[in-house]
Design a protein around this motif. Structure first.
Motif, PDB file in Angstrom:
ATOM      1  N   SER A 255       0.841  -1.210   0.000  1.00 41.62           N
ATOM      2  CA  SER A 255       0.000   0.000   0.000  1.00 41.62           C
ATOM      3  C   SER A 255       0.868   1.248   0.000  1.00 41.62           C
ATOM      4  N   GLY A 256       1.930   1.204   0.813  1.00 42.17           N
ATOM      5  CA  GLY A 256       2.852   2.341   0.873  1.00 42.17           C
ATOM      6  C   GLY A 256       3.542   2.576  -0.456  1.00 42.17           C
ATOM      7  N   GLU A 257       3.928   1.485  -1.140  1.00 41.85           N
ATOM      8  CA  GLU A 257       4.575   1.609  -2.452  1.00 41.85           C
ATOM      9  C   GLU A 257       3.670   2.346  -3.441  1.00 41.85           C
ATOM     10  N   LEU A 258       2.392   1.978  -3.450  1.00 42.61           N
ATOM     11  CA  LEU A 258       1.460   2.593  -4.408  1.00 42.61           C
ATOM     12  C   LEU A 258       1.294   4.082  -4.121  1.00 42.61           C
ATOM     13  N   ILE A 259       1.250   4.442  -2.840  1.00 41.78           N
ATOM     14  CA  ILE A 259       1.145   5.865  -2.477  1.00 41.78           C
ATOM     15  C   ILE A 259       2.416   6.602  -2.903  1.00 41.78           C
ATOM     16  N   VAL A 260       3.575   5.967  -2.702  1.00 41.59           N
ATOM     17  CA  VAL A 260       4.854   6.562  -3.102  1.00 41.59           C
ATOM     18  C   VAL A 260       4.887   6.802  -4.616  1.00 41.59           C
ATOM     19  N   LEU A 261       4.388   5.834  -5.397  1.00 42.17           N
ATOM     20  CA  LEU A 261       4.349   5.989  -6.861  1.00 42.17           C
ATOM     21  C   LEU A 261       3.586   7.245  -7.248  1.00 42.17           C
ATOM     22  N   ILE A 262       2.444   7.458  -6.606  1.00 45.16           N
ATOM     23  CA  ILE A 262       1.592   8.605  -6.953  1.00 45.16           C
ATOM     24  C   ILE A 262       2.261   9.913  -6.544  1.00 45.16           C
ATOM     25  N   ILE A 263       2.888   9.940  -5.363  1.00 41.38           N
ATOM     26  CA  ILE A 263       3.565  11.160  -4.901  1.00 41.38           C
ATOM     27  C   ILE A 263       4.762  11.481  -5.803  1.00 41.38           C
ATOM     28  N   LEU A 264       5.527  10.445  -6.167  1.00 38.37           N
ATOM     29  CA  LEU A 264       6.685  10.654  -7.051  1.00 38.37           C
ATOM     30  C   LEU A 264       6.263  11.185  -8.413  1.00 38.37           C
TER      31      LEU A 264
END
Length: 324
Positions: A255-264
């Motif tokens: 879940s954290g990875e997916l949020i990181v993708l969007i922020i990046l």
């Protein structure tokens, strides 16, 4: 929309398409797999971008849907391989379109009650309750020995798609790329629709939206369910890519990875998930070859994005979104 954004989006789409073609031309098939991983992670992030980017719903539970999609693919394929029916005599299958339909349907059915309960909270409480639901599904998966438990579940062969040899890297990439393109088109349609306008209004001022006769809860719930369906589809593809459904697909790290993708990449931007997935996989591959602590450097980069480039990579390349 920023005036340069369509050009940047087109270049990103062409770059992702060119990567596997160049890789095959120079005899490096590994990079085709890398491009496929980018396309699948971008697809999952497009799903989350509907809830997070448009609706402002910071879900820390989307790994539940990603993992469910993966387990649907693995379980159906395993039963088909063994010739054992699932229940009520329903047979397994190795047909990708059937698996995708089942994965999307199950994710919708599970997202509906999770969203209905979670959306009665807000802010950090919403984050924590979505995380709690995802962890419940994660612990259920690792305590289910019939389907591998902590060891996960292997796919003996990659599932099939009509008229396509999915066992070869390039055709499978093209299937994933095609689904990513469809998801991006859906996101674009949603963002420009009356539903999308209501969703963004619910994020900005729910009370004002209620005052004009639109229920923010219903809008947010619909967005949450649609978001889960797309992320579940990506999970089914991810299991096929790795020929393995792992409990890690269900963990909060995912879940954290997916949020990181969007922020990046850029929250709420059409190609934000694609740009974010490209950056993430590049750092994972490039820094991962240098040190096992590559996440530390990714964290520093993420910190820099949050502090100095709030629009992510799309914000840097295409400029700020212009609201008309």
């Amino acid at each position: 929309m920023a005036t340069r954004e369509p050009i940047v989006n087109t270049l990103l789409a062409l770059l992702l398409m060119a990567l596997p073609l160049v890789a095959l031309a120079i005899g490096e098939p590994f990079y085709v797999t890398l491009a496929t991983r980018i396309a699948i992670l971008a697809l999952a992030a497009v799903g989350l971008n509907i809830a997070l980017g448009l609706g402002g719903l910071v879900s820390f539970g989307h790994a539940a849907f990603f993992g469910l999609g993966g387990y649907v693919a693995a379980i159906l394929a395993t039963h088909a391989f063994n010739g054992e029916p699932l229940f009520f005599g329903i047979p397994g299958t190795t047909s990708m379109p059937v698996i995708w339909f089942v994965a999307i349907a199950i994710c919708a059915l599970i997202a509906l009650p999770i969203g209905a309960i979670s959306l009665r909270t807000a802010g950090v409480y919403f984050i924590m309750i979505t995380l709690a639901f995802a962890q419940m599904i994660y612990y259920f998966a690792i305590s289910w020995p019939a389907y591998g438990g902590e060891d996960g579940l292997s796919l003996y062969v990659r599932n099939s798609f009509p008229l396509v040899n999915t066992a070869k890297p390039l055709p499978f990439f093209l299937v994933c790329y095609g689904l990513l393109t469809l998801a991006l088109a859906l996101f674009w349609l949603i963002r420009g629709s009356r539903f999308g306008a209501a969703l963004q209004a619910a994020r900005q001022n729910a009370a004002r939206l209620s005052a004009v006769g639109v229920a923010p809860f219903n809008i947010n719930l619909a967005a949450f369910v649609m978001s889960a369906m797309i992320t579940g589809l990506a999970g089914a593809l991810f299991a096929d890519l790795n020929r393995f459904a792992s409990p890690s697909m269900l963990s909060w790290h995912m879940s954290g990875e997916l949020i990181v993708l969007i922020i990046l990449g850029g929250k709420g931007r059409l190609f934000g998930p694609v740009a974010g997935a490209m950056l993430y996989v590049f750092f994972e591959y490039a820094l991962g070859g240098i040190t096992e602590r590559w996440q530390f450097f990714l964290g520093l980069i993420l910190l820099g994005v949050v502090l100095f480039a709030r629009g992510g990579l799309l914000g840097l390349l295409a400029g700020k979104v212009q609201h008309g």
